[in-house]
Design an enzyme around this catalytic site. Structure first.
Site, PDB file in Angstrom:
ATOM      1  N   GLY A 157      -0.562  -1.108  -2.058  1.00 39.72           N
ATOM      2  CA  GLY A 157      -1.267  -1.875  -3.386  1.00 39.72           C
ATOM      3  C   GLY A 157      -2.298  -2.846  -3.212  1.00 39.72           C
ATOM      4  N   PHE A 239      10.676   4.087  -7.577  1.00 39.66           N
ATOM      5  CA  PHE A 239      10.637   3.335  -8.647  1.00 39.66           C
ATOM      6  C   PHE A 239       9.946   4.173  -9.991  1.00 39.66           C
ATOM      7  CE2 PHE A 239      11.110   0.053  -5.419  1.00 39.66           C
ATOM      8  CZ  PHE A 239      12.498  -0.232  -5.523  1.00 39.66           C
ATOM      9  N   LYS A 262       3.712   8.463  -1.798  1.00 42.88           N
ATOM     10  CA  LYS A 262       4.171   9.584  -0.935  1.00 42.88           C
ATOM     11  C   LYS A 262       5.622   9.644  -0.916  1.00 42.88           C
ATOM     12  CE  LYS A 262       0.287   8.556   2.324  1.00 42.88           C
ATOM     13  NZ  LYS A 262      -0.450   7.897   3.406  1.00 42.88           N
ATOM     14  N   ALA A 295      -1.249   0.388   6.043  1.00 44.55           N
ATOM     15  CA  ALA A 295      -1.651  -0.620   5.012  1.00 44.55           C
ATOM     16  C   ALA A 295      -2.404  -1.822   5.906  1.00 44.55           C
ATOM     17  CB  ALA A 295      -0.751  -1.268   4.205  1.00 44.55           C
ATOM     18  N   LYS A 346       5.172  14.493   5.562  1.00 43.64           N
ATOM     19  CA  LYS A 346       4.835  13.755   6.757  1.00 43.64           C
ATOM     20  C   LYS A 346       5.896  12.718   7.248  1.00 43.64           C
ATOM     21  CE  LYS A 346       2.929  10.050   5.299  1.00 43.64           C
ATOM     22  NZ  LYS A 346       3.344   8.578   5.674  1.00 43.64           N
ATOM     23  N   ARG A 410       6.347   2.745   9.441  1.00 42.62           N
ATOM     24  CA  ARG A 410       7.715   2.244   9.246  1.00 42.62           C
ATOM     25  C   ARG A 410       8.745   3.260   9.342  1.00 42.62           C
ATOM     26  NH1 ARG A 410       5.939  -0.061   3.377  1.00 42.62           N
ATOM     27  NH2 ARG A 410       5.055   2.040   3.329  1.00 42.62           N
TER      28      ARG A 410
HETATM   29  N1  LIG Z   1       2.387   0.876   3.236  1.00 43.18           N
HETATM   30  C1  LIG Z   1       1.804   1.715   3.939  1.00 43.18           C
HETATM   31  O1  LIG Z   1       1.013   1.718   5.022  1.00 43.18           O
HETATM   32  C2  LIG Z   1       1.184   2.917   2.979  1.00 43.18           C
HETATM   33  C3  LIG Z   1       0.280   3.748   3.289  1.00 43.18           C
HETATM   34  C4  LIG Z   1      -0.129   4.699   2.740  1.00 43.18           C
HETATM   35  C5  LIG Z   1       0.855   5.133   1.330  1.00 43.18           C
HETATM   36  N2  LIG Z   1       1.868   4.304   1.106  1.00 43.18           N
HETATM   37  C6  LIG Z   1       2.716   4.692   0.113  1.00 43.18           C
HETATM   38  O2  LIG Z   1       2.266   3.865  -0.845  1.00 43.18           O
HETATM   39  C7  LIG Z   1       3.544   3.797  -1.629  1.00 43.18           C
HETATM   40  C8  LIG Z   1       3.903   2.335  -1.705  1.00 43.18           C
HETATM   41  O3  LIG Z   1       4.357   1.582  -0.540  1.00 43.18           O
HETATM   42  P1  LIG Z   1       3.900   0.353  -0.123  1.00 43.18           P
HETATM   43  O4  LIG Z   1       4.152   0.157   1.416  1.00 43.18           O
HETATM   44  O5  LIG Z   1       3.045  -0.443  -0.619  1.00 43.18           O
HETATM   45  O6  LIG Z   1       5.390  -0.205  -0.795  1.00 43.18           O
HETATM   46  P2  LIG Z   1       6.387  -1.292  -0.221  1.00 43.18           P
HETATM   47  O7  LIG Z   1       7.555  -0.531   0.639  1.00 43.18           O
HETATM   48  O8  LIG Z   1       5.891  -2.418   0.660  1.00 43.18           O
HETATM   49  O9  LIG Z   1       7.131  -1.808  -1.529  1.00 43.18           O
HETATM   50  C9  LIG Z   1       8.367  -2.565  -1.752  1.00 43.18           C
HETATM   51  C10 LIG Z   1       7.988  -3.012  -3.143  1.00 43.18           C
HETATM   52  O10 LIG Z   1       8.626  -2.442  -4.277  1.00 43.18           O
HETATM   53  C11 LIG Z   1       9.048  -3.398  -5.174  1.00 43.18           C
HETATM   54  N3  LIG Z   1      10.165  -3.338  -5.957  1.00 43.18           N
HETATM   55  C12 LIG Z   1      11.362  -3.516  -5.527  1.00 43.18           C
HETATM   56  N4  LIG Z   1      12.312  -3.144  -6.624  1.00 43.18           N
HETATM   57  C13 LIG Z   1      11.374  -2.760  -7.563  1.00 43.18           C
HETATM   58  C14 LIG Z   1      11.651  -1.987  -8.955  1.00 43.18           C
HETATM   59  N5  LIG Z   1      12.766  -1.978  -9.530  1.00 43.18           N
HETATM   60  N6  LIG Z   1      10.563  -1.436  -9.574  1.00 43.18           N
HETATM   61  C15 LIG Z   1       9.239  -1.765  -9.204  1.00 43.18           C
HETATM   62  N7  LIG Z   1       9.015  -2.238  -7.921  1.00 43.18           N
HETATM   63  C16 LIG Z   1      10.238  -2.722  -7.097  1.00 43.18           C
HETATM   64  C17 LIG Z   1       9.024  -4.575  -4.254  1.00 43.18           C
HETATM   65  O11 LIG Z   1       8.756  -5.762  -5.284  1.00 43.18           O
HETATM   66  C18 LIG Z   1       8.300  -4.397  -3.083  1.00 43.18           C
HETATM   67  O12 LIG Z   1       7.003  -5.142  -3.536  1.00 43.18           O
HETATM   68  C19 LIG Z   1       4.497   4.393  -0.838  1.00 43.18           C
HETATM   69  O13 LIG Z   1       4.687   5.892  -1.723  1.00 43.18           O
HETATM   70  C20 LIG Z   1       4.139   4.779   0.278  1.00 43.18           C
HETATM   71  O14 LIG Z   1       4.687   5.938   0.987  1.00 43.18           O
HETATM   72  C21 LIG Z   1       1.954   3.253   1.806  1.00 43.18           C
HETATM   73  O1  LIG Z   2       4.791   3.224   7.286  1.00 45.10           O
HETATM   74  P1  LIG Z   2       5.173   4.386   6.672  1.00 45.10           P
HETATM   75  O2  LIG Z   2       5.790   5.458   7.513  1.00 45.10           O
HETATM   76  O3  LIG Z   2       5.803   4.610   5.319  1.00 45.10           O
HETATM   77  O4  LIG Z   2       3.712   5.449   6.601  1.00 45.10           O
HETATM   78  C1  LIG Z   2       2.790   4.430   5.841  1.00 45.10           C
HETATM   79  C2  LIG Z   2       1.556   5.509   5.671  1.00 45.10           C
HETATM   80  O5  LIG Z   2       1.972   6.713   4.683  1.00 45.10           O
HETATM   81  C3  LIG Z   2       0.685   6.081   6.689  1.00 45.10           C
HETATM   82  O6  LIG Z   2      -0.473   6.703   6.090  1.00 45.10           O
END
Ligand SMILES: NC(=O)c1ccc[n+]([C@@H]2O[C@H](COP(=O)([O-])OP(=O)(O)OC[C@H]3O[C@@H](n4cnc5c(N)ncnc54)[C@H](O)[C@@H]3O)[C@@H](O)[C@H]2O)c1
Ligand SMILES: O=P(O)(O)OC[C@H](O)CO
Length: 490
Positions: A157, A239, A262, A295, A346, A410
């Site tokens: 985000g 969430f 995802k 990210a 995936k 991760r």
């Molecule tokens: N991180 C990446 O590289 C990446 C890349 C592409 C897509 N995504 C997708 O984006 C989505 C978000 O992933 P991310 O990596 O940004 O998240 P993250 O795993 O970093 O998020 C954890 C967050 O959840 C929050 N949280 C904890 N409890 C909560 C609650 N009760 N209500 C709401 N929020 C709460 C925490 O404050 C924390 O900020 C996922 O579906 C992930 O698969 C992530």
């Molecule tokens: O770190 P992961 O395994 O949650 O994957 C991050 C993203 O989905 C990659 O595009």
């Protein structure tokens, strides 16, 4: 005939360039498709904004009915017509005269009612910018001049907020301030929202990623969402329902969602896509954006790609304007279910990749996991959603995201550590991820519930074994037996 066609295109294109350069990006995205007889087709298109509505309606009506008569094959393309607003934010309708080599002349089309309105803005477009869209453009305001966007911030985000924040600053269609919901927590004795609003950096989840000043963190989700035309959902899938409950009934009419989440949800009806959960809970349409987007790499502005899945092509193209940058390149497809399912599934395969890495099997074995995993993804999606298109797997949301997640996501890293640590996945998640959430193991469990219900576990041995290792029913070493005995080789 062809000379005339070339001349028309040349004139129309240069006129177009003069009239509004903003449209050129749309023009360039349009496929160049040949005529019914295989020859080139060129179009001279006049566009009329609603300010001149009487003439506009007449021109449109003639062109539309003529178009329909002239070649029904084109109608499917016509339905993909992006609805593009006028330079002044007003609606635009298109009057199209088409000339195809070896088919009709401009004069014939003029004679039949396709007037070429030379005094108006002229553009050349490949052929599918035409009829059906004209009607919808006439009937409603397609592009609201000031779209407000509200991303929900976490790790990805933060990156997305940076991209969106910068993009809206340079695009008149959008309100400049981007309110961003942040789940409030204390970091070094200070509220995370306050830190973000003063340092413009999410020091807990993505340090080093500087957000533009127009992105404003806010712990009040209703305050963030209530005026938004576009809601960007970027939260761990665990969430989503809680977030939706908080803003249900509080949104602006006509609000539109886009989910970058995802994962999947499981309900009494079986598996549900997160975008469908959002639609059901909030009563809004929801597109998706998925892709190979680790990210921290996106934050460094390393080149990558993403896929927007949106049934309404025009909305997909508008969303693309919010997300695309020179280093974050986007393809819009209509097969949104496949896009979303690829993003969710995936993560299961990445857990398997982590097991073989933890077992020190090397890259050939990991490639086998990726291949078998992709085959199960395709089979599962066909089972779940029959209209899936195989081409979608070749977009960033498919093969590219699968590869990147299996190498450095991760899910892979935690599964790798799981092999020798003797700790549970949950403990490792807490220990290694500093509050971030894993999507792979819960998705494997959700998928397994459905496979069990439908008696399909045998057809998905890789998904099944990964789930059973995660919950301790199998040892990571047993996962190798699953690979060796996969029905693909029998
Ligand atoms: N991180 C990446 O590289 C990446 C890349 C592409 C897509 N995504 C997708 O984006 C989505 C978000 O992933 P991310 O990596 O940004 O998240 P993250 O795993 O970093 O998020 C954890 C967050 O959840 C929050 N949280 C904890 N409890 C909560 C609650 N009760 N209500 C709401 N929020 C709460 C925490 O404050 C924390 O900020 C996922 O579906 C992930 O698969 C992530
Ligand atoms: O770190 P992961 O395994 O949650 O994957 C991050 C993203 O989905 C990659 O595009």
């Amino acid at each position: 005939m062809s000379e005339q066609c070339t001349k028309l295109i040349k004139n129309a294109t240069s006129e177009w360039r003069r009239s509004d350069v903003r449209y050129l990006s749309h023009v360039q995205q349009l496929p160049k498709i040949g005529g019914a007889d295989g020859s080139d087709v060129c179009y001279n298109v006049s566009c009329v904004s609603q300010g001149r509505s009487e003439q506009c309606k007449k021109l449109t009506k003639n062109a539309t009915s003529e178009w329909r008569r002239s070649d029904v094959r084109y109608l499917s393309h016509v339905q993909q017509l992006p609805k593009i607003g006028g330079a002044d934010g007003s609606d635009v309708c298109y009057n199209v005269s088409c000339v195809s080599q070896g088919r009709h002349s401009v004069a014939e089309y003029q004679h039949k009612g396709c007037v070429i309105a030379k005094r108006l803005r002229i553009m050349w477009l490949p052929f599918f910018m035409i009829a059906e869209g004209i009607n919808s453009v006439l009937n409603k305001r397609c592009i609201v001049t000031s779209l407000q966007i509200s991303p929900h911030l976490f790790k990805l985000g933060s990156v997305i907020a940076k991209i969106v924040g910068n993009n809206v600053l340079h695009n008149d269609k959008f309100v400049k301030e981007v309110p961003m919901y942040v789940y409030e927590e204390m970091v070094d004795g200070q509220k995370l929202t306050e830190i973000i609003n003063t340092k413009h950096e999410n020091i807990k989840y993505l340090p080093g990623c500087i957000l533009p000043d127009n992105v404003v963190a806010n712990p009040d989700i209703i305050d963030c969402a209530k005026d938004a035309d576009i809601l960007v959902f970027v939260i761990p899938h665990q969430f989503v329902k809680g977030i939706c409950k908080s803003i249900k009934g509080k949104l602006k009419p006509g609000a539109f969602g886009i989910s970058l989440i995802k994962g999947l949800d499981i309900s009494e009806n079986g598996l549900e896509l997160i975008s469908h959960v959002i639609t059901k809970e909030l009563g809004i349409n929801c597109a998706v954006l998925m892709g190979a987007n680790i990210a921290p790499e996106v934050a460094k502005e390393n080149y990558c790609e993403a896929t927007i899945g949106c049934k309404e092509k025009s909305m997909g193209l508008l969303l693309k304007e919010i997300f695309q940058t020179p280093y974050f390149r986007i393809v819009v497809v209509e097969d949104d279910e496949t896009v979303e399912l690829c993003g969710a599934l995936k993560n299961i395969v990445a857990v398997g990749a982590g097991f073989v890495e933890g077992l020190k099997y090397g890259d050939n074995t990991k490639a086998a996991v990726i291949r078998l995993g992709l085959m199960e993804m395709v089979k599962f999606i066909e089972e779940f959603y029959q209209k899936s298109k195989i081409d979608t797997f070749l977009e960033s949301c498919g093969i590219a995201d699968l590869v990147t997640t299996c190498y450095s996501g991760r899910n892979m890293k935690v599964a790798r550590a799981f092999v020798h640590s003797g700790k549970t996945i949950q403990d490792l998640e807490a220990e290694m991820l500093n509050g971030q959430k894993l999507q792979g193991p819960p998705t494997a469990a959700e998928v397994n519930t459905m496979l069990k219900q439908k008696n399909l576990e045998d057809r998905f041995p890789l998904f099944t074994a990964i789930h059973r290792v995660c919950i301790g029913e199998l040892k990571p070493e047993d996962f190798m037996e699953c690979l060796k005995n996969h029905p693909e080789h029998l």
